[in-house]
Design a protein around this motif. Structure first.
Motif, short mmCIF file in Angstrom:
data_model
loop_
_atom_site.label_atom_id
_atom_site.label_comp_id
_atom_site.label_asym_id
_atom_site.label_seq_id
_atom_site.Cartn_x
_atom_site.Cartn_y
_atom_site.Cartn_z
N TYR A 7 0.82 -1.22 0.00
CA TYR A 7 0.00 0.00 0.00
C TYR A 7 0.85 1.26 0.00
CZ TYR A 7 -3.51 3.34 1.52
OH TYR A 7 -4.34 4.42 1.62
N ASN A 8 1.93 1.25 0.81
CA ASN A 8 2.79 2.43 0.87
C ASN A 8 3.35 2.78 -0.49
OD1 ASN A 8 2.63 2.04 3.73
ND2 ASN A 8 4.40 3.35 3.87
N TYR A 9 3.82 1.74 -1.22
CA TYR A 9 4.45 2.03 -2.51
C TYR A 9 3.43 2.59 -3.48
CZ TYR A 9 7.60 -1.38 -0.39
OH TYR A 9 8.39 -2.07 0.46
N TRP A 10 2.20 2.04 -3.45
CA TRP A 10 1.20 2.51 -4.41
C TRP A 10 0.79 3.94 -4.14
CZ3 TRP A 10 -2.10 -2.53 -3.90
CH2 TRP A 10 -1.40 -3.56 -4.52
N VAL A 11 0.67 4.28 -2.84
CA VAL A 11 0.32 5.67 -2.55
C VAL A 11 1.46 6.60 -2.94
CG1 VAL A 11 -0.28 7.29 -0.75
CG2 VAL A 11 -1.21 5.02 -0.70
N ALA A 12 2.71 6.14 -2.73
CA ALA A 12 3.85 6.97 -3.16
C ALA A 12 3.80 7.18 -4.67
CB ALA A 12 5.16 6.32 -2.76
N ILE A 13 3.46 6.13 -5.41
CA ILE A 13 3.37 6.27 -6.88
C ILE A 13 2.21 7.19 -7.24
CG2 ILE A 13 2.89 5.00 -8.99
CD1 ILE A 13 4.46 2.71 -7.81
N PHE A 14 1.10 7.10 -6.51
CA PHE A 14 -0.03 7.99 -6.80
C PHE A 14 0.38 9.45 -6.60
CE2 PHE A 14 -4.21 9.54 -7.10
CZ PHE A 14 -4.42 10.43 -6.07
N MET A 16 3.41 10.62 -6.70
CA MET A 16 4.38 10.94 -7.74
C MET A 16 3.65 11.34 -9.02
SD MET A 16 7.48 8.39 -8.71
CE MET A 16 7.53 7.54 -7.16
N MET A 17 2.63 10.57 -9.38
CA MET A 17 1.91 10.86 -10.61
C MET A 17 1.10 12.13 -10.50
SD MET A 17 2.81 8.79 -12.85
CE MET A 17 4.44 8.67 -12.16
N THR A 18 0.58 12.44 -9.31
CA THR A 18 -0.13 13.72 -9.14
C THR A 18 0.83 14.87 -9.35
OG1 THR A 18 -1.41 12.61 -7.44
CG2 THR A 18 -1.65 14.97 -7.62
N GLY A 19 2.04 14.77 -8.74
CA GLY A 19 3.04 15.82 -8.95
C GLY A 19 3.39 15.96 -10.42
N PHE A 20 3.56 14.83 -11.09
CA PHE A 20 3.87 14.82 -12.52
C PHE A 20 2.77 15.51 -13.31
CE2 PHE A 20 5.85 13.81 -16.20
CZ PHE A 20 5.47 12.68 -16.89
N SER A 42 7.35 12.56 -2.74
CA SER A 42 6.78 11.22 -2.83
C SER A 42 7.87 10.18 -3.03
CB SER A 42 5.77 11.16 -3.95
OG SER A 42 6.41 11.27 -5.19
N VAL A 43 8.95 10.55 -3.73
CA VAL A 43 10.07 9.61 -3.87
C VAL A 43 10.69 9.34 -2.50
CG1 VAL A 43 12.34 9.29 -4.88
CG2 VAL A 43 10.53 10.26 -6.23
N THR C 8 -4.11 6.47 7.41
CA THR C 8 -4.75 7.79 7.54
C THR C 8 -3.86 8.88 6.97
OG1 THR C 8 -5.60 6.94 9.61
CG2 THR C 8 -5.95 9.27 9.15
N LEU C 9 -2.56 8.84 7.38
CA LEU C 9 -1.65 9.89 6.90
C LEU C 9 -1.53 9.84 5.38
CD1 LEU C 9 1.17 9.83 9.55
CD2 LEU C 9 -0.33 11.72 9.03
N LEU C 10 -1.41 8.64 4.83
CA LEU C 10 -1.26 8.54 3.38
C LEU C 10 -2.51 9.03 2.67
CD1 LEU C 10 0.58 5.13 3.17
CD2 LEU C 10 1.47 7.33 2.54
N THR C 11 -3.68 8.76 3.24
CA THR C 11 -4.91 9.25 2.60
C THR C 11 -4.95 10.77 2.61
OG1 THR C 11 -5.93 7.34 3.64
CG2 THR C 11 -7.39 8.91 2.57
N PHE C 12 -4.57 11.37 3.76
CA PHE C 12 -4.54 12.83 3.81
C PHE C 12 -3.55 13.41 2.83
CE2 PHE C 12 -7.59 14.21 6.58
CZ PHE C 12 -7.59 13.55 7.79
N LEU C 13 -2.40 12.71 2.66
CA LEU C 13 -1.42 13.17 1.69
C LEU C 13 -2.01 13.18 0.29
CD1 LEU C 13 1.94 11.52 2.69
CD2 LEU C 13 1.48 13.91 2.42
#
Lengths: 117, 105, 331
Positions: A7-14, A16-20, A42-43, C8-13
């Motif tokens: 989950y962490n990696y996917w949110v980081a990629i999301f 990243m893509m929003t910034g892009f 995000s990186v 929660t933090l990731l969702t807020f981000l």
């Protein structure tokens, strides 16, 4: 479970893509710089997620603690954060100069005003 | 003594969380800048203070408690100052403390 | 429990990032980016990266927000054009994201202690850094001793950024104090109007500077070190500038002095390396600095953190002075 594992990696990629997306669609230079900031942060999240060890703690040696999180990505990201803010500062200085020269920070208007582009 | 401290800190933290949520709701629902600022400073002063105080009760008489105490004093002085600076600037820029019927959100 | 905080933090981000995309007023966008940095710092704390969280909170939330606000203060505060070709961009972004997600399928699970990243050089750092380098904070010992070259490069990068900003923008109108009233800073009446702010700031600035020194010298025992200390020290000066005016701040420490201090920091760092070479070791090999390797490491780390701290402090204040002396912002 698969989702909890990545989950962490996917949110980081999301993120990243929003910034892009912010960088490539918006025309305002300051918005682009903020999008670039989103991208780089995000990186950082991606790297720090890689470093975490389940059941570990912060890598500061304390009596009685056996398992520590991996300190090496922390060091790399420390450097990256400061370099990121240095880059943002230089980018903002360039934006100020562009505003002085063209009177606007919007990419389309700059393109219209500049004869050589 | 231990259970009393545990109960007291749970109570403080719960009230602090409630104040934080009401502050956040207030920022959205209240009509005027100054009323919204009031809601935000409730979060600053009430929520942060009670959370830190509850954490202090939980950690007993150790070094982290002293550090939390310093942070608490810092918060108590700096948050109302920030709210004061905001309201002063808003007043100078022309925002009115009394909501008029045509006031936009 | 940690998982809930994480999610929660990731969702807020994610929500903050989407809001940054949608909003047009640049002031709101900058505030949201400050909130984004602070949420990232909280996320780093839950993932046990305390040094990184410290630096992100100080640098990302503090300095970046201040610089962005100075820039829109000198230029314009609203974004005027609509997003161009949003659907095509969305397509590109989704395709790239899908490829990246496909790439993460092979990655180890979050928190797995047997991941390849934890197998090679990291166990040596964790187990032996206290005997070899002598500091409790493993991140500081890697940053200053094991990977000292990277930190030297980073210090030079910060110095170069300061040089670039000063070279690009410079300090307008500060060469001559022709107008005496201007040179006196803000006037008496203005100072009396801001009574509350003036008193609170006067109370806080010594504490901020003291805290910065604490962070600098306790980098060995807890989260801290040169970068965070330099940024916090600079924020004390920025605080002073915001209240008492750019002219008064430039009389406290002039841009020329700051340039010298920045160069001195880089020189100190490089000079420690030269000194170790002159004493018979390799470049930046702190073992030879003293009679005993551990004492040598302590001295070496102390000196280079000092160099890093002074360079970061002076460059951040220089950049802030350069941004604040633009025509739009001078009062």
């Amino acid at each position: 479970m698969n989702i909890g594992a990545h989950y962490n990696y996917w949110v980081a990629i999301f993120l990243m893509m929003t910034g892009f997306y912010v960088v490539i669609t918006h025309g305002n230079l300051i918005k682009k710089l903020i999008g670039l900031n989103l991208f780089t942060t995000s990186v950082f999240i991606l790297y720090i997620s890689l470093a975490k060890v389940r059941g570990g703690t912060a890598p500061i040696i304390a009596p009685g603690i056996e398992v520590y999180s991996n300190p090496l990505p922390h060091v790399l990201i420390l450097t990256a954060i400061v370099v990121g803010v240095a880059t943002t500062a230089v980018g903002l200085a360039l934006a100020l100069l562009i505003y002085d020269r063209y009177g606007t920070l919007e990419e389309e208007e700059i393109r219209l005003k500049d004869d050589s582009l | 003594m231990e259970t009393f401290l545990a109960w007291a800190s749970t109570l403080c933290i719960s009230i602090g969380v409630f104040l934080g949520i009401t502050g956040a709701v207030g920022i959205f629902r209240l009509p005027n800048f100054f009323t919204r600022l009031h809601a935000a400073s409730v979060t600053d002063s009430g929520c942060a203070f009670l959370l830190l105080f509850g954490l202090m009760l939980q950690s007993g008489f150790t070094v982290p408690t002293i550090k939390l105490c310093f942070i608490l004093v810092f918060f108590l002085i700096s948050s109302p100052t920030a709210a004061h600076a905001l309201s002063k600037t808003a007043l100078r820029s022309g925002a009115q403390p009394t909501p008029s019927p045509r006031e936009d959100r | 429990m940690e998982l809930i905080i994480d999610i929660t933090l990731l969702t807020f981000l994610g929500l903050t990032a989407l809001a940054i995309n949608r909003i047009d007023k640049l002031f709101c966008v900058i505030m949201l980016s400050g909130i984004y940095s602070l949420l990232c710092a909280s996320l780093f704390v839950t993932m046990d990266a305390v040094d990184v969280a410290f630096t992100e909170a100080a640098v990302g939330t503090g300095i970046a927000t201040v610089l962005l606000l100075s820039t829109i203060g000198a230029t314009e505060t609203e974004q005027r054009s609509a997003p161009r070709r949003p659907l095509f961009a969305l397509l590109v972004v989704c395709a790239t994201g899908a490829i990246l997600v496909y790439g993460t399928m092979d990655m180890p699970a979050f928190g797995d202690p047997n991941a390849p990243i934890h197998q090679h050089v990291a166990p040596r750092y964790v187990q032996q850094s206290q005997q070899e380098v002598g500091s409790d904070n493993i991140v500081t010992s890697i940053l200053s001793s094991y990977r000292g070259f990277d930190t030297l490069g980073e210090t030079v990068v910060i110095f170069t950024a300061g040089l670039s900003v000063v070279g690009l923008i410079g300090f307008r109108g500060m060469q001559k104090f022709g107008d005496r009233q201007r040179a006196a800073g803000i006037t008496r009446d203005e100072m009396e109007q801001h009574l509350v702010l003036r008193i609170v700031i006067k109370m806080f600035i010594p504490l901020i500077l003291l805290f910065a020194l604490y962070v600098q010298f306790h980098g060995d025992f807890g989260p801290g070190g040169g970068f965070q200390a330099g940024v916090i020290f600079a924020s004390g000066f920025i605080f002073y500038t915001l209240m008492f005016g750019l002219d008064a701040a430039m009389r406290v420490v002039s841009p020329r002095t700051l340039s010298y201090i920045a160069a001195l920091g880089v020189l100190l760092y490089g000079g420690v390396g030269i000194a170790t070479m002159l004493m018979g070791g390799n470049y930046l090999d702190y073992d030879v600095l003293r009679h005993d390797p551990l004492h040598g490491q302590h001295l070496g780390i102390f000196l280079i953190e000092l160099g890093v701290g002074t360079t970061v402090f002076s460059v951040m204040v220089l950049i802030f002075f350069a941004f604040s002396s633009r025509k739009g912002l001078r009062q």
